[in-house]
Design a protein around this motif. Structure first.
Motif, short mmCIF file in Angstrom:
data_model
loop_
_atom_site.label_atom_id
_atom_site.label_comp_id
_atom_site.label_asym_id
_atom_site.label_seq_id
_atom_site.Cartn_x
_atom_site.Cartn_y
_atom_site.Cartn_z
N LEU A 141 0.83 -1.21 0.00
CA LEU A 141 0.00 0.00 0.00
C LEU A 141 0.86 1.25 0.00
O LEU A 141 0.47 2.28 -0.56
N GLY A 142 2.02 1.17 0.64
CA GLY A 142 2.98 2.26 0.62
C GLY A 142 2.39 3.60 1.00
O GLY A 142 1.59 3.72 1.93
N ARG A 143 2.77 4.62 0.26
CA ARG A 143 2.34 5.99 0.53
C ARG A 143 1.21 6.42 -0.40
O ARG A 143 1.02 7.61 -0.66
N ARG A 144 0.45 5.46 -0.93
CA ARG A 144 -0.67 5.82 -1.80
C ARG A 144 -1.64 6.73 -1.07
O ARG A 144 -1.88 6.60 0.12
N GLN A 145 -2.22 7.64 -1.81
CA GLN A 145 -3.20 8.55 -1.25
C GLN A 145 -4.56 7.85 -1.16
O GLN A 145 -4.85 6.91 -1.90
N GLY A 146 -5.42 8.32 -0.27
CA GLY A 146 -6.78 7.79 -0.18
C GLY A 146 -6.93 6.72 0.88
O GLY A 146 -6.03 6.46 1.68
N ARG A 147 -8.07 6.07 0.86
CA ARG A 147 -8.40 5.06 1.87
C ARG A 147 -7.68 3.75 1.57
O ARG A 147 -7.62 3.30 0.44
N LYS A 148 -7.17 3.13 2.64
CA LYS A 148 -6.42 1.88 2.51
C LYS A 148 -6.81 0.95 3.66
O LYS A 148 -6.90 1.38 4.81
N ALA A 149 -7.04 -0.32 3.33
CA ALA A 149 -7.42 -1.28 4.37
C ALA A 149 -6.79 -2.64 4.08
O ALA A 149 -6.52 -2.99 2.94
N ILE A 150 -6.55 -3.37 5.16
CA ILE A 150 -6.00 -4.72 5.09
C ILE A 150 -6.91 -5.64 5.89
O ILE A 150 -7.26 -5.34 7.03
N GLU A 153 2.06 1.41 12.67
CA GLU A 153 2.00 2.75 13.26
C GLU A 153 2.47 3.82 12.28
O GLU A 153 2.01 4.96 12.32
N GLU A 154 3.37 3.46 11.39
CA GLU A 154 3.91 4.41 10.42
C GLU A 154 3.08 4.48 9.14
O GLU A 154 3.33 5.33 8.30
N SER A 155 2.12 3.57 8.99
CA SER A 155 1.29 3.55 7.78
C SER A 155 -0.05 4.24 8.05
O SER A 155 -0.34 4.63 9.18
N HIS A 156 -0.87 4.35 7.00
CA HIS A 156 -2.20 4.94 7.15
C HIS A 156 -3.28 3.90 6.90
O HIS A 156 -4.44 4.25 6.69
N ALA A 157 -2.91 2.63 6.91
CA ALA A 157 -3.86 1.56 6.60
C ALA A 157 -4.65 1.13 7.83
O ALA A 157 -4.14 1.13 8.96
N THR A 158 -5.90 0.76 7.61
CA THR A 158 -6.75 0.18 8.66
C THR A 158 -6.66 -1.33 8.57
O THR A 158 -6.82 -1.90 7.49
N LEU A 159 -6.41 -1.98 9.69
CA LEU A 159 -6.22 -3.43 9.70
C LEU A 159 -7.39 -4.13 10.39
O LEU A 159 -7.77 -3.77 11.50
N TYR A 160 -7.92 -5.14 9.72
CA TYR A 160 -8.93 -6.02 10.30
C TYR A 160 -8.33 -7.42 10.37
O TYR A 160 -7.83 -7.96 9.38
#
Length: 230
Positions: A99-108, A131-138
Motif C-alpha cells: 500500500l505504501g504511501r498511496r493517497q486515499g483510503r487503505k485497508a488490510i 504505526e507508520e502507515s495509514h492503513a486500517t487493519l482487520y
C-alpha cells in the motif's frame, strides 16, 4: 491539541484493499468452505475498489493485484491450496509495503487460524510498520484460533490502534456474515487529513482523538508514529 482538517473524503471514494488468507496446513480440511466464503466476500466488494489477494503460509503468494472486476476477484480463490506454516507477521508487513504511501483510503483484511510461525520479522517490528502507515487493519481469527488467548491478544494489539478491529469465528460457515459486515463497514468510512501542529520528526507516537456532535460511537485510528527517530 486541536488540529485543523485540510481534507475530508467520504465513503464514495475508492479504496485500496488487500486481503490476506492463511493457507497453512491446518486449513486443509476447511479449504472448500473457506474458498466459498472468500469468493463471496471479494465479489461483494464494490467495483470501484481495488482488491489485492494474498495467500500465505511460510511464504506469500499474490493471486490477484488491484482488481476491480468482481468475477476476476471471485475466480482468484481457485489458487488457494493448503500447506506449510503461518507467517502471519510477514503478510501484514508485506501488505503495508504494497500500500505504501498511496493517497486515499487503505485497508488490510487478514484471516488466520493460528499463531505466527515462520515470519522473518517480529511482532514489535510489524506493529511499528502499522504505526507508520495509514492503513486500517482487520484481523479475523477462525476455528482453533478462537481458543488461543495469545493469538487473540496479538490480533487486537495490531488491529485496534489502526481503527480496525479483531473478529473471531468458531466455524468457517460463520465467516459469511462477518465478511458481509466488513463490506458494509468498508463502504461507510471517512478519511480526515491534517498537517500536525507538532512538526518534529522524532519518531514519537502521537495519539489521535476524533469527536463528533451527537450520540455517535466513533472508531478511528488511535494515533500515528511521526517520521524520523531511531
Amino acid at each position: 491539541t486541536p488540529q485543523n482538517a485540510t481534507s475530508f473524503t467520504d465513503a464514495t471514494s475508492s479504496l485500496d484493499l488487500i486481503v490476506g488468507v492463511d493457507v497453512s496446513g491446518s486449513m486443509a480440511d476447511a479449504m472448500p468452505q473457506l474458498k466459498a466464503a472468500v469468493s463471496e466476500f471479494l465479489g461483494a466488494v464494490p467495483e470501484k475498489h481495488r482488491v489485492t489477494l494474498l495467500a500465505f503460509n511460510d511464504r506469500i503468494f499474490t493471486l490477484l493485484q488491484q482488481a476491480t472486476d468482481p468475477e476476476q476477484r471471485a475466480a482468484a480463490v481457485n489458487g488457494l491450496a493448503a500447506g506449510g506454516e503461518t507467517a502471519l507477521y510477514d503478510v501484514i508487513a508485506t501488505s503495508v509495503d504494497r500500500l505504501g504511501r498511496r493517497q486515499g483510503r487503505k485497508a488490510i483484511v487478514v484471516f488466520s487460524d493460528g499463531e505466527d510461525r515462520g515470519s522473518h520479522i517480529t511482532l514489535d517490528m510489524v506493529e511499528r510498520r502499522l504505526e507508520e502507515s495509514h492503513a486500517t487493519l482487520y484481523m479475523i481469527g477462525q476455528g482453533r484460533g478462537t481458543k488461543m488467548v495469545e493469538l487473540k491478544r496479538v490480533m487486537e494489539r495490531l488491529a485496534d490502534p489502526t481503527g480496525g478491529r479483531a473478529i473471531f469465528a468458531d466455524k468457517v460457515e460463520d465467516l459469511k456474515p462477518i465478511f458481509k459486515g466488513l463490506v458494509e463497514e468498508l463502504s461507510n468510512q471517512y478519511l480526515l487529513a491534517y498537517p500536525p501542529t507538532n512538526e518534529k520528526q522524532d519518531g514519537t507516537w502521537r495519539r489521535i482523538k476524533v469527536r463528533v456532535d451527537g450520540p455517535y460511537k466513533i472508531r478511528a485510528r488511535q494515533g500515528y508514529r511521526a517520521r524520523g527517530g531511531n
